[in-house]
Design a protein around this motif. Structure first.
Motif, PDB file in Angstrom:
ATOM      1  N   GLU A  63       0.808  -1.213   0.000  1.00  0.00           N
ATOM      2  CA  GLU A  63       0.000   0.000   0.000  1.00  0.00           C
ATOM      3  C   GLU A  63       0.841   1.262   0.000  1.00  0.00           C
ATOM      4  O   GLU A  63       0.334   2.350   0.251  1.00  0.00           O
ATOM      5  CB  GLU A  63      -0.944  -0.033   1.215  1.00  0.00           C
ATOM      6  N   GLU A  64       2.140   1.087  -0.217  1.00  0.00           N
ATOM      7  CA  GLU A  64       3.039   2.244  -0.286  1.00  0.00           C
ATOM      8  C   GLU A  64       3.885   2.138  -1.549  1.00  0.00           C
ATOM      9  O   GLU A  64       4.169   1.033  -2.011  1.00  0.00           O
ATOM     10  CB  GLU A  64       3.965   2.266   0.929  1.00  0.00           C
ATOM     11  N   PRO A  65       4.299   3.275  -2.117  1.00  0.00           N
ATOM     12  CA  PRO A  65       5.202   3.189  -3.275  1.00  0.00           C
ATOM     13  C   PRO A  65       6.502   2.518  -2.854  1.00  0.00           C
ATOM     14  O   PRO A  65       6.940   2.658  -1.709  1.00  0.00           O
ATOM     15  CB  PRO A  65       5.450   4.662  -3.636  1.00  0.00           C
ATOM     16  N   ILE A  66       7.103   1.795  -3.782  1.00  0.00           N
ATOM     17  CA  ILE A  66       8.386   1.160  -3.477  1.00  0.00           C
ATOM     18  C   ILE A  66       9.371   1.421  -4.612  1.00  0.00           C
ATOM     19  O   ILE A  66       8.978   1.676  -5.745  1.00  0.00           O
ATOM     20  CB  ILE A  66       8.268  -0.367  -3.270  1.00  0.00           C
ATOM     21  N   ARG A  67      10.662   1.336  -4.243  1.00  0.00           N
ATOM     22  CA  ARG A  67      11.702   1.403  -5.265  1.00  0.00           C
ATOM     23  C   ARG A  67      12.322   0.002  -5.375  1.00  0.00           C
ATOM     24  O   ARG A  67      12.517  -0.679  -4.358  1.00  0.00           O
ATOM     25  CB  ARG A  67      12.766   2.422  -4.873  1.00  0.00           C
ATOM     26  N   VAL A  68      12.581  -0.395  -6.609  1.00  0.00           N
ATOM     27  CA  VAL A  68      13.054  -1.759  -6.854  1.00  0.00           C
ATOM     28  C   VAL A  68      14.391  -1.705  -7.589  1.00  0.00           C
ATOM     29  O   VAL A  68      14.564  -0.889  -8.499  1.00  0.00           O
ATOM     30  CB  VAL A  68      12.015  -2.528  -7.706  1.00  0.00           C
ATOM     31  N   LEU A  69      15.308  -2.558  -7.174  1.00  0.00           N
ATOM     32  CA  LEU A  69      16.610  -2.628  -7.830  1.00  0.00           C
ATOM     33  C   LEU A  69      16.846  -4.072  -8.279  1.00  0.00           C
ATOM     34  O   LEU A  69      16.629  -5.010  -7.513  1.00  0.00           O
ATOM     35  CB  LEU A  69      17.698  -2.202  -6.842  1.00  0.00           C
ATOM     36  N   ILE A  70      17.283  -4.219  -9.531  1.00  0.00           N
ATOM     37  CA  ILE A  70      17.493  -5.561 -10.095  1.00  0.00           C
ATOM     38  C   ILE A  70      18.982  -5.755 -10.361  1.00  0.00           C
ATOM     39  O   ILE A  70      19.641  -4.875 -10.925  1.00  0.00           O
ATOM     40  CB  ILE A  70      16.674  -5.713 -11.387  1.00  0.00           C
ATOM     41  N   SER A  71      19.497  -6.907  -9.954  1.00  0.00           N
ATOM     42  CA  SER A  71      20.927  -7.159 -10.155  1.00  0.00           C
ATOM     43  C   SER A  71      21.157  -8.614 -10.564  1.00  0.00           C
ATOM     44  O   SER A  71      20.299  -9.472 -10.361  1.00  0.00           O
ATOM     45  CB  SER A  71      21.709  -6.841  -8.876  1.00  0.00           C
ATOM     46  N   LEU A  72      22.316  -8.855 -11.140  1.00  0.00           N
ATOM     47  CA  LEU A  72      22.668 -10.185 -11.647  1.00  0.00           C
ATOM     48  C   LEU A  72      23.711 -10.847 -10.759  1.00  0.00           C
ATOM     49  O   LEU A  72      24.670 -10.205 -10.330  1.00  0.00           O
ATOM     50  CB  LEU A  72      23.249 -10.061 -13.059  1.00  0.00           C
ATOM     51  N   PRO A  88      28.780 -12.246  -9.363  1.00  0.00           N
ATOM     52  CA  PRO A  88      28.621 -12.500 -10.798  1.00  0.00           C
ATOM     53  C   PRO A  88      29.958 -12.843 -11.450  1.00  0.00           C
ATOM     54  O   PRO A  88      30.983 -12.243 -11.146  1.00  0.00           O
ATOM     55  CB  PRO A  88      28.060 -11.182 -11.347  1.00  0.00           C
ATOM     56  N   GLY A  89      29.913 -13.848 -12.328  1.00  0.00           N
ATOM     57  CA  GLY A  89      31.118 -14.236 -13.051  1.00  0.00           C
ATOM     58  C   GLY A  89      31.977 -15.236 -12.306  1.00  0.00           C
ATOM     59  O   GLY A  89      33.051 -15.604 -12.763  1.00  0.00           O
ATOM     60  N   THR A  90      31.532 -15.695 -11.132  1.00  0.00           N
ATOM     61  CA  THR A  90      32.317 -16.644 -10.340  1.00  0.00           C
ATOM     62  C   THR A  90      32.429 -17.992 -11.037  1.00  0.00           C
ATOM     63  O   THR A  90      33.474 -18.636 -11.003  1.00  0.00           O
ATOM     64  CB  THR A  90      31.656 -16.860  -8.957  1.00  0.00           C
ATOM     65  N   LEU A  91      31.347 -18.419 -11.652  1.00  0.00           N
ATOM     66  CA  LEU A  91      31.289 -19.779 -12.179  1.00  0.00           C
ATOM     67  C   LEU A  91      31.698 -19.829 -13.652  1.00  0.00           C
ATOM     68  O   LEU A  91      31.430 -18.894 -14.418  1.00  0.00           O
ATOM     69  CB  LEU A  91      29.873 -20.339 -12.026  1.00  0.00           C
ATOM     70  N   GLU A  92      32.273 -20.948 -14.018  1.00  0.00           N
ATOM     71  CA  GLU A  92      32.699 -21.141 -15.406  1.00  0.00           C
ATOM     72  C   GLU A  92      31.487 -21.089 -16.338  1.00  0.00           C
ATOM     73  O   GLU A  92      31.584 -20.581 -17.458  1.00  0.00           O
ATOM     74  CB  GLU A  92      33.395 -22.506 -15.507  1.00  0.00           C
ATOM     75  N   ARG A  93      30.372 -21.599 -15.880  1.00  0.00           N
ATOM     76  CA  ARG A  93      29.174 -21.621 -16.718  1.00  0.00           C
ATOM     77  C   ARG A  93      28.221 -20.474 -16.382  1.00  0.00           C
ATOM     78  O   ARG A  93      26.994 -20.610 -16.500  1.00  0.00           O
ATOM     79  CB  ARG A  93      28.462 -22.965 -16.597  1.00  0.00           C
ATOM     80  N   ILE A 135      18.847 -13.653 -11.063  1.00  0.00           N
ATOM     81  CA  ILE A 135      18.438 -12.243 -11.046  1.00  0.00           C
ATOM     82  C   ILE A 135      17.833 -11.964  -9.676  1.00  0.00           C
ATOM     83  O   ILE A 135      16.894 -12.648  -9.264  1.00  0.00           O
ATOM     84  CB  ILE A 135      17.409 -11.949 -12.158  1.00  0.00           C
ATOM     85  N   ILE A 136      18.393 -11.000  -8.995  1.00  0.00           N
ATOM     86  CA  ILE A 136      17.853 -10.648  -7.672  1.00  0.00           C
ATOM     87  C   ILE A 136      17.049  -9.365  -7.775  1.00  0.00           C
ATOM     88  O   ILE A 136      17.514  -8.364  -8.342  1.00  0.00           O
ATOM     89  CB  ILE A 136      18.980 -10.543  -6.628  1.00  0.00           C
ATOM     90  N   VAL A 137      15.846  -9.426  -7.275  1.00  0.00           N
ATOM     91  CA  VAL A 137      14.946  -8.273  -7.271  1.00  0.00           C
ATOM     92  C   VAL A 137      14.799  -7.830  -5.825  1.00  0.00           C
ATOM     93  O   VAL A 137      14.237  -8.554  -5.003  1.00  0.00           O
ATOM     94  CB  VAL A 137      13.559  -8.644  -7.854  1.00  0.00           C
ATOM     95  N   ASP A 138      15.344  -6.684  -5.523  1.00  0.00           N
ATOM     96  CA  ASP A 138      15.352  -6.208  -4.138  1.00  0.00           C
ATOM     97  C   ASP A 138      14.561  -4.923  -4.000  1.00  0.00           C
ATOM     98  O   ASP A 138      14.588  -4.058  -4.886  1.00  0.00           O
ATOM     99  CB  ASP A 138      16.785  -5.908  -3.688  1.00  0.00           C
ATOM    100  N   GLN A 139      13.890  -4.814  -2.875  1.00  0.00           N
ATOM    101  CA  GLN A 139      13.274  -3.542  -2.521  1.00  0.00           C
ATOM    102  C   GLN A 139      14.374  -2.642  -1.962  1.00  0.00           C
ATOM    103  O   GLN A 139      15.266  -3.118  -1.253  1.00  0.00           O
ATOM    104  CB  GLN A 139      12.205  -3.804  -1.465  1.00  0.00           C
ATOM    105  N   VAL A 140      14.324  -1.383  -2.308  1.00  0.00           N
ATOM    106  CA  VAL A 140      15.352  -0.449  -1.848  1.00  0.00           C
ATOM    107  C   VAL A 140      14.719   0.572  -0.914  1.00  0.00           C
ATOM    108  O   VAL A 140      13.648   1.108  -1.210  1.00  0.00           O
ATOM    109  CB  VAL A 140      15.998   0.287  -3.042  1.00  0.00           C
ATOM    110  N   ILE A 141      15.384   0.797   0.192  1.00  0.00           N
ATOM    111  CA  ILE A 141      14.921   1.838   1.120  1.00  0.00           C
ATOM    112  C   ILE A 141      15.661   3.120   0.751  1.00  0.00           C
ATOM    113  O   ILE A 141      16.890   3.167   0.870  1.00  0.00           O
ATOM    114  CB  ILE A 141      15.228   1.464   2.584  1.00  0.00           C
ATOM    115  N   PRO A 142      14.972   4.166   0.290  1.00  0.00           N
ATOM    116  CA  PRO A 142      15.673   5.383  -0.151  1.00  0.00           C
ATOM    117  C   PRO A 142      16.496   6.027   0.961  1.00  0.00           C
ATOM    118  O   PRO A 142      17.638   6.397   0.760  1.00  0.00           O
ATOM    119  CB  PRO A 142      14.539   6.308  -0.602  1.00  0.00           C
TER     120      PRO A 142
END
Lengths: 266, 313
Positions: A63-72, A88-93, A135-142
């Motif tokens: 019920e409140e606006p949120i900010r979202v940050l997406i990272s790999l 990111p990039g740790t694994l050979e595959r 892909i990590i989708v995180d809520q961000v606290i401004p």
């Protein structure tokens, strides 16, 4: 010393009172910023030299606006199947270098609003087999204040290559770890370069060859190179000599099996 | 006086718990969707595409298929229920006249075997709803199985005498869906900051070194197997760095077992959840171990954010 003691008492009281007030007040207002994300697992069939598009949806269910940050990120599974997040990039595959977001990765959502996030996967010509990323989708606290908790989701992205993937697997272990209840541990190794989904059954036969226990091994996923330990539990057996036999279908051209004899003493 | 306050507090807690459960059980639906194609034995079958404006006519032991419902489900949703609505009525003289409904997920090759029917129809137009918000008709549906190419409704008449008919005004379908995983956190943590210069007095006092910070509740509604992890972030970055991770949470199943949270991106699994489909709520008390903050003399306040993340196994 006296000043320090008063200061300590004040701070202690402060923390505890704020904690109590937090319990009473924040209960009424917190948790209103919620996030739903889906799907949480994406499988993209992209051959070497090809490209594909993936998408997921981020929904502000609060019920409140949120900010979202997406990272790999990279990720791996431990022996018990639990996921581990890696840089990111740790694994050979790692699929991370081949993912490009086509939508913003930092955005705000009004209550009830949703955002479709698209990304492309471009696999180089020389690539071989399957790859994966997180892909990590995180809520961000401004403007964070003190201590707070926020929610997030992890989306598994699996790239499969139908042209170069080799489905290969072995059962590397079959151990009786307990007799009451009967527990048998199966060690499975994905020895190919493809994502596998494996299922099967484990049965216990007595000296006459009759099946006295049979348990389904529920389908489980593995990454290329992953080793998984599965524990199957059954009702205890009467004294005697037995044979445990596990048969698994990993989606390859053949089934794999392993057997082990054991004894239950009287 | 104390008892009254206690009752009020209990009422508040129950109310908030119900609010949380209701929020956790959020479910969405497509609304009633009209068919756009049909095939079979009914007369004027297109009259059942929309509400009002005429009705399809179904004779004895006749069967008819409707499809083309054009459902629009957001990606990643799990189908939780399907309702088929039949606005229908019978002629007089056939008191046992009824309509049976089955669903197909592969363009009419296979059909559900749940055997839903309206029961004896009324002689005036009546709405019959078969299935429900949590009824998937005996199977698990994927988004592609609800596509226009695959999803079909088959309606079959029963209990009619020769020359008697059933009138069918409308055959819409509603699909109920929900996210595979919903995570809700209620934060009861203190909003005070830890200012390092103020904490000097606590160092060296074993009784005061572990400070409670409140707790947070995690509710997860899952339709898939999952895991829940947590880590913390601190701003600004401490200088010099903390001697070790200072935040810890209690295992909800073992009050003597506290687990230190790692700094993100490392995570630990939050204990206490089954990891299997269902709705579960766990409360995690949080403490800070002041002895791990190191020798911070700057007086700068720190903000801690605990990240709780869910993923599908």
């Amino acid at each position: 010393m006296g000043v320090l003691k008063i200061r300590r008492l004040y701070l202690l009281l402060h923390l505890r009172l704020v904690g109590l007030l937090g319990l009473l007040l924040l209960t009424a207002v917190a948790g209103l910023a919620d996030l739903a994300v889906g799907p949480l697992s994406l499988r993209l069939e992209v051959p070497a030299g090809g490209s594909g598009i993936g998408s997921f949806r981020v929904h502000n269910t609060g019920e409140e606006p949120i900010r979202v940050l997406i990272s790999l990120w990279d990720w791996w599974r431990e022996l018990d199947g639990k996921m581990v997040v890696l840089p990111p990039g740790t694994l050979e595959r790692s699929l991370v270098p081949w993912i490009e977001f086509l939508s913003p990765t930092d955005f705000s959502l009004e209550p009830s609003a949703a955002q479709e996030v698209n990304f492309s996967v471009t696999v180089p010509e020389e690539a071989d087999g399957d790859h994966w990323a997180l892909i990590i989708v995180d809520q961000v606290i401004p403007e964070p204040q003190g201590f707070q908790v926020v929610v997030g989701y992890a989306i598994k992205v699996l790239q499969t290559d139908p042209t170069t993937a080799r489905k290969e697997a072995r059962i590397t272990g079959l151990e009786v770890t307990s007799l009451d209840p009967l527990r048998i541990m199966i060690t499975f190794a994905n020895t190919g370069n493809a994502h596998l989904r494996t299922k099967g059954y484990l049965e216990v036969r007595d000296e006459r060859g009759e099946t006295v226990r049979q348990v389904e091994v529920e389908e489980f996923p593995t990454l290329p190179g992953e080793v998984r330990e599965l524990v199957v539990e059954m009702e205890k057996l009467p004294p005697g000599r037995y044979l445990a036999l596990v048969v698994l279908d990993f989606g390859g051209d053949y089934l794999i099996a392993k057997q082990r004899s054991f004894e239950v003493e009287g | 006086m104390k008892a009254r306050a206690g009752i009020r507090l209990l009422g508040l807690v129950v109310l908030l718990f119900l609010l949380l459960v209701l929020r956790a059980l959020a479910q969405y639906d497509t609304g009633w969707q009209d068919p756009s194609q049909d095939m079979g034995a009914f007369e004027a079958p297109f009259q059942a595409y929309h509400d009002g404006g005429g009705a399809a006519i179904a004779g004895r032991d006749e069967s008819h298929q409707y499809w083309g419902y054009s459902f629009s489900l957001p990606a990643g949703m799990v189908v939780e229920g399907i309702e088929v609505r039949l606005d229908a009525w019978r002629e007089s003289g056939v008191p046992l006249a009824a309509l049976y409904v089955e669903l197909s997920w592969d363009g009419g090759i296979s059909w559900t075997s749940t055997g839903y029917n309206t029961g004896p129809l009324a002689t005036t137009e009546t709405t019959y709803i078969l299935g429900g918000p949590n009824d998937t008709w005996g199977r698990t549906w994927t988004a592609s199985e609800l596509s226009d190419a695959n999803f079909r409704v088959r309606i079959t008449t029963s209990g009619l005498e020769p020359g008697k008919v059933i009138h069918l005004d409308w055959v819409p379908v509603k699909v109920y869906y929900a996210p595979a995983l919903e995570l809700t956190v209620i934060d009861h943590l203190t909003d005070s900051t830890i200012a390092q210069a103020d904490l000097d007095s606590w160092f060296g006092d074993p009784e005061q070194v572990q400070q409670p910070l409140g707790s947070f509740d995690v509710t997860i509604t899952a339709r898939v197997n999952y895991q829940v992890e947590a880590c913390y972030e601190v701003t600004p970055g401490p200088s010099p760095p903390f001697t070790d991770d200072p935040l810890k949470v209690e295992n909800p199943r073992d009050s003597n077992n506290w687990v230190y949270l790692p700094q993100c991106p490392a995570t630990i699994q939050l204990l206490g959840f089954s990891g299997t489909p269902g709705t579960e709520t766990r409360t995690y008390p949080v403490e800070i171990d002041l002895s791990r903050l190191g020798d911070q003399k700057g007086g700068q306040p720190f903000q801690f954010t605990i990240r709780v993340r869910a993923s599908q196994l």
